[in-house]
Write a protein that holds these residues in place. Structure first.
Motif, mmCIF file in Angstrom:
data_model
loop_
_atom_site.group_PDB
_atom_site.id
_atom_site.type_symbol
_atom_site.label_atom_id
_atom_site.label_comp_id
_atom_site.label_asym_id
_atom_site.label_seq_id
_atom_site.Cartn_x
_atom_site.Cartn_y
_atom_site.Cartn_z
ATOM 1 N N GLU A 100 -1.376 -2.333 5.034
ATOM 2 C CA GLU A 100 -0.898 -2.542 3.667
ATOM 3 C C GLU A 100 -1.552 -3.777 3.067
ATOM 4 O OE1 GLU A 100 3.458 -3.425 1.601
ATOM 5 O OE2 GLU A 100 3.386 -2.296 3.481
ATOM 6 N N ALA A 101 -1.590 -4.864 3.844
ATOM 7 C CA ALA A 101 -2.239 -6.095 3.386
ATOM 8 C C ALA A 101 -3.730 -5.891 3.157
ATOM 9 C CB ALA A 101 -2.011 -7.207 4.407
ATOM 10 N N THR A 121 -0.042 2.810 4.567
ATOM 11 C CA THR A 121 0.888 3.208 3.524
ATOM 12 C C THR A 121 0.129 3.273 2.216
ATOM 13 O OG1 THR A 121 2.824 2.542 2.223
ATOM 14 C CG2 THR A 121 1.570 0.788 3.236
ATOM 15 N N SER A 122 0.601 4.097 1.306
ATOM 16 C CA SER A 122 -0.005 4.167 -0.022
ATOM 17 C C SER A 122 0.743 3.319 -1.040
ATOM 18 C CB SER A 122 -0.034 5.620 -0.507
ATOM 19 O OG SER A 122 1.279 6.151 -0.558
ATOM 20 N N LEU A 123 1.849 2.696 -0.601
ATOM 21 C CA LEU A 123 2.702 1.901 -1.480
ATOM 22 C C LEU A 123 2.912 0.514 -0.899
ATOM 23 C CD1 LEU A 123 5.533 4.567 -1.928
ATOM 24 C CD2 LEU A 123 3.584 4.219 -3.451
ATOM 25 N N ALA A 124 3.209 -0.443 -1.771
ATOM 26 C CA ALA A 124 3.656 -1.759 -1.322
ATOM 27 C C ALA A 124 5.180 -1.731 -1.219
ATOM 28 C CB ALA A 124 3.209 -2.842 -2.299
ATOM 29 N N TRP A 125 5.689 -2.332 -0.151
ATOM 30 C CA TRP A 125 7.110 -2.232 0.166
ATOM 31 C C TRP A 125 7.812 -3.580 0.093
ATOM 32 C CZ3 TRP A 125 9.527 2.358 0.671
ATOM 33 C CH2 TRP A 125 8.706 3.477 0.806
ATOM 34 N N ALA A 126 9.137 -3.505 0.144
ATOM 35 C CA ALA A 126 9.964 -4.704 0.144
ATOM 36 C C ALA A 126 9.813 -5.460 1.461
ATOM 37 C CB ALA A 126 11.431 -4.335 -0.093
ATOM 38 N N ASN A 127 10.397 -6.630 1.455
ATOM 39 C CA ASN A 127 10.309 -7.521 2.615
ATOM 40 C C ASN A 127 10.893 -6.898 3.872
ATOM 41 O OD1 ASN A 127 12.796 -8.066 0.916
ATOM 42 N ND2 ASN A 127 13.381 -9.222 2.741
ATOM 43 N N ILE A 128 10.318 -7.285 4.990
ATOM 44 C CA ILE A 128 10.874 -7.005 6.314
ATOM 45 C C ILE A 128 11.212 -8.356 6.921
ATOM 46 C CG2 ILE A 128 10.464 -6.052 8.604
ATOM 47 C CD1 ILE A 128 8.480 -4.132 7.353
ATOM 48 N N GLY A 129 12.480 -8.675 6.981
ATOM 49 C CA GLY A 129 12.886 -9.965 7.525
ATOM 50 C C GLY A 129 13.057 -11.012 6.433
ATOM 51 N N ARG A 130 13.227 -12.238 6.878
ATOM 52 C CA ARG A 130 13.626 -13.349 6.005
ATOM 53 C C ARG A 130 12.439 -13.985 5.298
ATOM 54 N NH1 ARG A 130 18.856 -14.267 7.380
ATOM 55 N NH2 ARG A 130 19.488 -13.403 9.388
#
Length: 285
Positions: A100-101, A121-130
């Motif tokens: 993704e990056a 992935t074809s999309l940028a996603w929300a955070n994983i973790g803090r």
């Protein structure tokens, strides 16, 4: 081929692996949500003639403890480091969140000549973790660029795993449900691969149980094709989320996550992709 390694602590932790005589192809190696420095993968590439740099892009000193609002400048700065040692061609090889990056960075930095996205992935996603504030919620983007959040898809909190409590979890349906529920956000969060001038190789297993990487890869390729830019997909019906390249150790089993595939299938996918990886990076056969 004899390789040498140099550890980095500034601007962040990393290891650069290179042939003793140097090389003119540089590869930025990005692990997924483990956040580890992938020394083994870097060494595999260095033995083929690449100058390979693997960095800790979160969870290190001064970094966000989770994949939350990670500056994409982290990766453009790493490209600076590769160019500083004299490479002529720059590739970015990432897996999962690292893919993704890599895809986002290629759309922003024209110095990226090649992207190899494993389990993309074809999309940028929300955070994983803090994030740096110590909070997981509210959901924020995994990424920022010039201090602004990259558009993202949040997670459907009504989702629950199908597996019994205490068993490894397949998260694929979380991503599928979240995309469907937040369709408008998903449209805005599409990774703009059509803007990237880099060559693109997508490697995905149809049995990926972490997220639907093969449908994602097909979407990326379709967007590239519509823009008149080619992309190659290497896939397998039996492989999962963790393709294993020739010369790498099989990924260890997990008690927390279902990745899909099997060691043999994941290695077969990696072997099938390997000639195309060397080709796109312009490394020795």
């Amino acid at each position: 081929m004899e390789i040498i390694e140099r550890s980095l602590t500034v601007p962040y932790e990393g290891v650069m692996s290179a042939p003793r005589e140097g090389g003119d192809v540089g590869v930025l190696v990005l692990a997924g949500s483990s956040g580890r420095i992938d020394t083994e993968r870097s060494r595999v590439l260095a033995r083929q003639g690449a100058v390979a740099l693997s960095i800790r892009w979160f969870g290190g000193p001064g970094q966000s403890p989770g994949i939350c609002e990670i500056p994409l400048e982290t990766f453009t700065t790493a490209i600076d480091l590769l160019l500083d040692v004299g490479v002529r061609r720059v590739g970015v090889l990432g897996v999962s969140k690292g893919a993704e990056a890599a895809l986002l960075t290629a759309g922003l930095d024209p110095r990226v000549d090649a992207v190899i996205a494993l389990a993309p992935t074809s999309l940028a996603w929300a955070n994983i973790g803090r994030g740096v504030d110590g909070h997981i919620h509210p959901y924020r983007s995994s990424w920022t660029w010039r201090e602004e959040p990259v558009p993202f898809v949040g997670y459907d909190d009504t989702w629950s795993p199908a597996e019994p409590e205490g068993s490894p979890v397949a998260y694929r349906t979380l991503y599928e449900h979240s995309r469907a529920r937040f369709a408008q956000a998903a449209e805005a969060a599409a990774i703009p691969v059509e803007r990237a001038s880099s060559d693109l190789l997508l490697v995905a297993g149809a049995d990926d149980q972490m997220w639907p990487s093969l449908p994602f890869a097909e979407e990326l390729a379709a967007r590239r094709s519509a823009a008149g830019r080619p992309a190659r997909i290497v896939s397998s019906p039996d492989a999962g989320h963790r393709p294993c390249l020739p010369g790498e150790s099989p990924a260890p089993p997990s008690t927390s996550y279902l990745y899909g595939g099997s060691p043999d299938a994941d290695a077969s996918l990696g072997a099938a992709a390997w000639p195309y990886i060397l080709q796109i990076l312009q490394l020795m056969p």
